[in-house]
Design an enzyme around this catalytic site. Structure first.
Site, mmCIF file in Angstrom:
data_model
loop_
_atom_site.group_PDB
_atom_site.id
_atom_site.type_symbol
_atom_site.label_atom_id
_atom_site.label_comp_id
_atom_site.label_asym_id
_atom_site.label_seq_id
_atom_site.Cartn_x
_atom_site.Cartn_y
_atom_site.Cartn_z
ATOM 1 N N PRO A 30 0.845 -1.206 0.000
ATOM 2 C CA PRO A 30 0.000 0.000 0.000
ATOM 3 C C PRO A 30 0.877 1.253 0.000
ATOM 4 C CG PRO A 30 0.059 -1.012 2.177
ATOM 5 C CD PRO A 30 0.766 -1.949 1.251
ATOM 6 N N CYS A 41 0.291 5.468 0.122
ATOM 7 C CA CYS A 41 -0.504 6.694 0.157
ATOM 8 C C CYS A 41 -0.083 7.604 -0.979
ATOM 9 C CB CYS A 41 -0.262 7.442 1.457
ATOM 10 S SG CYS A 41 -1.137 6.744 2.839
ATOM 11 N N ALA A 58 -3.333 3.179 2.295
ATOM 12 C CA ALA A 58 -4.006 3.363 3.580
ATOM 13 C C ALA A 58 -5.276 4.178 3.343
ATOM 14 C CB ALA A 58 -3.087 4.088 4.547
ATOM 15 N N GLN A 87 -6.097 -1.426 2.087
ATOM 16 C CA GLN A 87 -5.591 -1.312 3.452
ATOM 17 C C GLN A 87 -6.497 -0.341 4.209
ATOM 18 O OE1 GLN A 87 -1.986 0.962 4.458
ATOM 19 N NE2 GLN A 87 -1.246 -0.848 5.538
ATOM 20 N N TYR A 139 0.519 4.025 13.429
ATOM 21 C CA TYR A 139 -0.865 4.486 13.317
ATOM 22 C C TYR A 139 -1.712 3.839 14.421
ATOM 23 C CZ TYR A 139 1.050 6.646 9.201
ATOM 24 O OH TYR A 139 1.842 7.406 8.383
ATOM 25 N N ARG A 189 -1.290 -5.809 8.696
ATOM 26 C CA ARG A 189 0.099 -5.357 8.547
ATOM 27 C C ARG A 189 0.568 -4.888 9.910
ATOM 28 N NH1 ARG A 189 3.119 -1.116 4.342
ATOM 29 N NH2 ARG A 189 4.458 -2.783 3.602
ATOM 30 N N ARG A 195 8.610 1.360 -3.065
ATOM 31 C CA ARG A 195 9.363 2.321 -3.883
ATOM 32 C C ARG A 195 9.890 1.692 -5.164
ATOM 33 N NH1 ARG A 195 12.834 4.059 1.241
ATOM 34 N NH2 ARG A 195 12.483 1.827 1.541
HETATM 35 C C1 LIG Z 1 4.970 6.800 -1.340
HETATM 36 C C2 LIG Z 1 4.799 5.805 -0.231
HETATM 37 C C3 LIG Z 1 3.572 5.680 0.408
HETATM 38 C C4 LIG Z 1 3.394 4.729 1.422
HETATM 39 N N1 LIG Z 1 2.142 4.549 1.968
HETATM 40 C C5 LIG Z 1 1.919 3.504 2.794
HETATM 41 C C6 LIG Z 1 0.601 3.158 3.169
HETATM 42 O O1 LIG Z 1 -0.385 3.740 2.711
HETATM 43 N N2 LIG Z 1 0.455 2.132 4.046
HETATM 44 C C7 LIG Z 1 1.520 1.425 4.522
HETATM 45 O O2 LIG Z 1 1.325 0.505 5.303
HETATM 46 N N3 LIG Z 1 2.774 1.706 4.132
HETATM 47 C C8 LIG Z 1 2.993 2.705 3.264
HETATM 48 N N4 LIG Z 1 4.254 2.938 2.800
HETATM 49 C C9 LIG Z 1 5.336 2.008 3.173
HETATM 50 C C10 LIG Z 1 5.491 0.940 2.095
HETATM 51 O O3 LIG Z 1 4.304 0.168 1.938
HETATM 52 C C11 LIG Z 1 6.684 0.002 2.415
HETATM 53 O O4 LIG Z 1 6.413 -0.710 3.583
HETATM 54 C C12 LIG Z 1 7.991 0.760 2.563
HETATM 55 O O5 LIG Z 1 8.125 1.777 1.601
HETATM 56 C C13 LIG Z 1 9.189 -0.190 2.462
HETATM 57 O O6 LIG Z 1 9.180 -0.882 1.242
HETATM 58 P P1 LIG Z 1 10.113 -0.412 -0.009
HETATM 59 O O7 LIG Z 1 11.518 -0.422 0.473
HETATM 60 O O8 LIG Z 1 9.828 -1.440 -1.074
HETATM 61 O O9 LIG Z 1 9.679 0.969 -0.410
HETATM 62 C C14 LIG Z 1 4.473 3.906 1.830
HETATM 63 C C15 LIG Z 1 5.710 4.074 1.198
HETATM 64 C C16 LIG Z 1 5.884 4.984 0.174
HETATM 65 C C17 LIG Z 1 7.213 5.075 -0.511
#
Ligand SMILES: Cc1cc2nc3c(=O)[nH]c(=O)nc-3n(C[C@H](O)[C@H](O)[C@H](O)COP(=O)(O)O)c2cc1C
Length: 371
Positions: free
Chosen positions: A25, A27, A59, A102, A185, A233, A327
């Protein structure tokens, strides 16, 4: 034929996943009054063509004050539901990727500016701000306005928000619900002794700190069709002295599984500015491994998983059943295609793009769907 575990199917409750790659997920802070906009159609639409097994909607707030920012998506009224229906109709017209949402409440981390404008807390008297709620009247950062501690009526209102949003999600044909119990959260605030200083049945021992997240889980599980997965999560550790520890998360995961949780997504941190995170490739995988050793439900690992062989090693060695990308898949929305080409596996691609198949990967695209 590929021997990569990353491209083997997996069933989560009644949900059939084509491979082990999940879109985490994310945002987008691009909603208006909780309503998805054209940005969401573009964003989710392109990710739905990526060949991953599951697309998780960002989220999504279950009450207006549960939004992290004024730009968060919600699922708390008919207008939000209609906006999400419009987005999903567009996405589904061109992709059959299963979709999860989510469901979230930001608690004391709500009412902030969008990240690209600094992300600071907006006080209750700011036009885009509001009074936040939490287990205890303790702010996230010292200089922030303190949240209001939720009383029993407030707890019931939040729980009902989760239930109503889950019903809306089902009406929208969403395949799975993930409850946001991570990143500092509201549900995580209940779990962590650093944010939860209550002296009633919802604070103190781990059993008490788990009570509200479990009540929310049970209520959502009862409201969402039994054949569709409800997952959670978690932040496995607060990475801070006196905070939630991985042993407690393992205990929580066991209880969740006994309550019918279909899968657990293991992240970490976000609860306190005092956190010390050893960030690096796969840095959260040991946490997923610890949870996986204790439960039978599928475990999802996430966090700085960017390389194909790295992802394969995580699911291949059994540290986790699935990997999630955030990312990395924004940067390269065709990551699953490229991973499949690397391993000689195949993915679903839209008919319109079948001509893009590289000459060296004759079997890359699974047979086209009827359309
Ligand atoms: C732009 C962005 C928005 C995110 N929004 C959420 C979210 O809505 N809910 C959530 O649980 N984690 C959110 N995260 C965290 C990611 O889901 C993930 O757990 C975190 O970025 C680590 O993974 P990665 O290294 O592949 O980016 C967000 C991360 C990014 C980069």
């Amino acid at each position: 034929m590929s021997t990569a575990k990353l491209f083997t199917p997996l069933r989560v409750a009644n949900l059939q996943l084509a491979n082990r790659i999940v879109i985490a997920p994310m945002c987008q802070y691009s909603a208006v009054d909780g309503c998805m906009t054209d940005w969401h159609l573009i964003h989710l639409g392109q990710l739905a063509l990526s060949g991953a097994a599951l697309l998780t909607i960002e989220a999504t707030a279950v009450t207006p004050e549960g939004r992290i920012t004024y730009g968060d998506v919600g699922l708390y009224d008919d207008a939000c539901e209609a906006a999400m229906a419009r987005t999903l109709e567009g996405v589904r017209r061109w992709s059959d990727m299963p979709i999860a949402v989510q469901l979230a409440h930001a608690g004391r981390k709500a009412s902030t500016e969008v990240p690209w404008k600094g992300g600071a807390q907006l006080p209750p008297d700011h036009p885009n701000g509001w009074r936040t709620v939490s287990p205890s009247a303790l702010s996230f950062a010292e200089d922030e306005a303190a949240p209001m501690a939720l009383d029993h009526e407030g707890l019931a209102r939040v729980r009902e928000g989760f239930v109503a949003a889950a019903r809306r999600a089902d009406r929208l044909g969403i395949d799975a619900v993930q409850l946001h119990g991570a990143h500092g959260y509201l549900l995580h605030q209940f779990l962590s002794p650093l944010a939860n200083r209550r002296d009633d049945a919802y604070g103190g021992s781990l059993e008490n700190r788990m009570r509200f997240p479990l009540e929310v889980f049970d209520a959502v599980r009862a409201a969402f069709p039994a054949e569709k997965p409800v997952t959670m999560r978690v932040s496995a550790t607060d990475w801070a002295d006196g905070g939630l520890a991985v042993e407690e998360t393992v205990a929580f995961a066991r209880v969740l599984e006994a309550h019918g949780c279909a899968a657990i997504h293991v992240s970490s941190g976000g609860l306190t500015p005092a956190q010390q995170i050893p960030v690096g490739p796969s840095y959260q995988v040991p946490l997923a491994r610890a949870v996986k050793a204790a439960v039978g439900m599928p475990v999802i690992a996430v966090g700085m998983i960017t390389e194909f062989e790295q992802a394969e090693a995580i699911v291949g060695t059994g540290d986790a059943d699935l990997i999630a990308l955030a990312r990395g898949i924004l940067y390269d929305p065709r990551w699953p295609w490229h991973a499949a080409a690397h391993f000689g596996a195949s993915v679903r691609a839209p008919n319109q793009y079948l001509y893009s198949r590289p000459r060296q990967s004759p079997g890359l695209f699974a047979p086209p769907a009827e359309s």
